[in-house]
Write an enzyme that holds these catalytic residues in place. Sequence first.
Site, short mmCIF file in Angstrom:
data_model
loop_
_atom_site.label_atom_id
_atom_site.label_comp_id
_atom_site.label_asym_id
_atom_site.label_seq_id
_atom_site.Cartn_x
_atom_site.Cartn_y
_atom_site.Cartn_z
N PHE A 44 -11.56 -7.24 13.69
CA PHE A 44 -10.46 -7.70 12.96
C PHE A 44 -10.07 -6.65 11.94
O PHE A 44 -11.20 -6.09 11.08
CB PHE A 44 -10.81 -8.89 12.15
CG PHE A 44 -9.80 -9.43 11.14
CD1 PHE A 44 -8.63 -10.04 11.51
CD2 PHE A 44 -10.18 -9.73 9.73
CE1 PHE A 44 -7.78 -10.56 10.73
CE2 PHE A 44 -9.19 -9.98 8.72
CZ PHE A 44 -8.10 -10.29 9.41
N GLN A 45 -8.83 -6.29 11.82
CA GLN A 45 -8.24 -5.15 10.79
C GLN A 45 -8.94 -3.88 10.94
O GLN A 45 -9.04 -3.25 10.00
CB GLN A 45 -8.38 -5.76 9.27
CG GLN A 45 -7.52 -6.97 9.15
CD GLN A 45 -7.25 -7.15 7.53
OE1 GLN A 45 -8.26 -7.03 6.79
NE2 GLN A 45 -6.08 -7.68 7.09
N LYS B 203 -17.62 -0.85 6.01
CA LYS B 203 -18.10 -1.93 4.98
C LYS B 203 -19.69 -1.68 4.82
O LYS B 203 -20.17 -1.87 3.47
CB LYS B 203 -17.64 -3.11 5.21
CG LYS B 203 -17.80 -4.42 4.34
CD LYS B 203 -17.18 -5.57 4.63
CE LYS B 203 -17.25 -6.56 3.30
NZ LYS B 203 -16.53 -7.72 3.62
N MET C 198 24.57 8.66 1.63
CA MET C 198 24.39 9.87 2.35
C MET C 198 24.58 9.76 3.88
O MET C 198 25.27 10.64 4.53
CB MET C 198 23.03 10.68 2.10
CG MET C 198 22.99 12.09 2.69
SD MET C 198 24.03 13.00 1.84
CE MET C 198 23.06 13.40 0.30
N GLU D 290 1.09 -1.02 -0.17
CA GLU D 290 -0.01 -0.02 0.02
C GLU D 290 0.79 1.13 -0.10
O GLU D 290 0.51 2.32 -0.60
CB GLU D 290 -1.09 0.17 1.08
CG GLU D 290 -2.13 -1.06 1.22
CD GLU D 290 -1.82 -2.43 1.71
OE1 GLU D 290 -2.64 -3.23 1.96
OE2 GLU D 290 -0.50 -2.33 2.12
#
Length: 585
Positions: free
Chosen positions: A118-119, A168, A486, A56
């Site tokens: 969940f999630q 949802k 760097m 993502e």
Amino acid sequence: MEKDMARQMTGAEMVVQALKDHGVEVIFGYPGGAVLPIYDAIFQQNEIKHILVRHEQAAIHMAEGYARSTGKPGCALVTSGPGATNAVTGLTDALMDSIPLVVFSGQVPTFMIGTDGFQEADTVGITRPCTKHNWLVKDTDKLAETIHQAFHVATSGRPGPVLIDLPKDVQFANGRYTEPKTARVDHYQPKVKGDIEAVTKLVELIETAAKPVFYTGGGVINSGTAASQLMRELVDATGFPITSTLMGLGAYPASGKNWLGMLGMHGLYEANLAMHGCDLMINLGARFDDRITGRIADFSPKSTKVHVDIDASSINKIIPVDLPIVGDVAHVLEDALKIWKARGRKVNKEGLAKWWAQIEEWKKVRCLAFTNSDKVIKPQYALQRLEALTKDRDRYITTEVGQHQMWAAQFLGFEAPNRWMTSGGLGTMGYGFPASIGVQIAHPDALVINVAGEASWLMNMQEMGTATQFCTPVKQFILNNERLGMVRQWQDLLHGGRYSHSWSDSLPDFVKLAESFGWKGISVSDPKDLDDAIMEMINYDGPVLFDCLVEKHENCFPMIPSGKPHNEMLLAADAAAFSSGAALV
């Protein structure tokens, strides 16, 4: 009644319809349980293309590359919980660099919010500091208007990322679709016209300044092509020198006669000394970040400072200015040009002639000079050859973050805006590769090159699968020094050359890695083979992983050490003192 029923649709269908209504052609995303209704709606249409990423974070960076190279808002779709938290780095990157994004995240059903389902994650809470604005939509009837507001907020004023969190059950439920033209967006109307008295005062300063400089930033590019054109006209007509931040490269052409190059920590000698010694600084769409200012107390100490910015909160935030002008750069420049022309196109010709004579003396230092080699590829030389062999093509450049990023800014020239995509404010390693895919999706026939270091590039290497699946012929030009370059350079500067975890002992065979994903892999280590290898990369009709083995301990100069003013730069000639730490004394 029939007309009213025609406006009824599910929340998931509203998302797709709103994207169509806003002209969205591409969305980058990764499915999960909490966004399956939206994915089902995407499946049942053919107007919007979905790009399946592998992570993502990469989805957001792809959307950033798409947005930065087109001027349109980028769109992404992620699921709840880890999908949303994985997007946080990209959202913060976009916020720092003012990139317009509209991101949709799934959420557990409304009746489960707060139960640690969940999630589940508090996505609105987590993303509040890294978005321009965000929304949790609990009513399907309000969803369409919220989406229209999101596009308005993301693209109006100072652009930035916004996020809409979608439970949802809201996606499944039916509701009434609000058309964009009837959506309420008038509560956010940023000021775009600058105060005419202030603009007139700016013109008066332009007429009399003896040592002026234009200091330009990403705001010029965000304002659109008109802003860049107006700025070029004003710069060329006045004969004033112009410099730019990392994010502003391309707004004024690198081949332009008034161009000083980039300024800042790794900016050019002449640009930094002009900023330090000017008597009039005109800041157009830049934010005085610390990579530019050096030690604030000594920043451009004797100049009258003008700051033009659409974001009022950026003015006087870091550097106090004498003339603030809140407004869109294009509008302010348009008014300034009209007033300046009407007043007789006056400038201080005598002062300007002396100022340019001084600048030409500074240019003689040749601050980008380096000692080349016929035995090992110097990274600067690799970018010089890349520039020479690609500059006349339809080219877009992205970068990762590190030494290679600064060398790319120094050695690659940009003649137009929206051709240079890099992570400026956040400095996100792993940005460049997915961003290059987003750029390539937007410009399928262009040459898109990501200038990378091997360490940065490995952070999102999984997107090789995305490039293969969607046939994006991106070129990954890796300057491989087997170091976190760097970090190693700063360890030389501050930590006595103690290279604590700044090298890589287990790098992959990049050619074999490329071939395993169906790419072309090229490896080059001899300077005499470099041009042929670059041409092979350019001419290959597909994605290329170019492993350019370069000098391992090359340092990036010029460099303003942290906490020093602009007139205390380290040059390549200072390398011995630099490596011993004496340069800090």
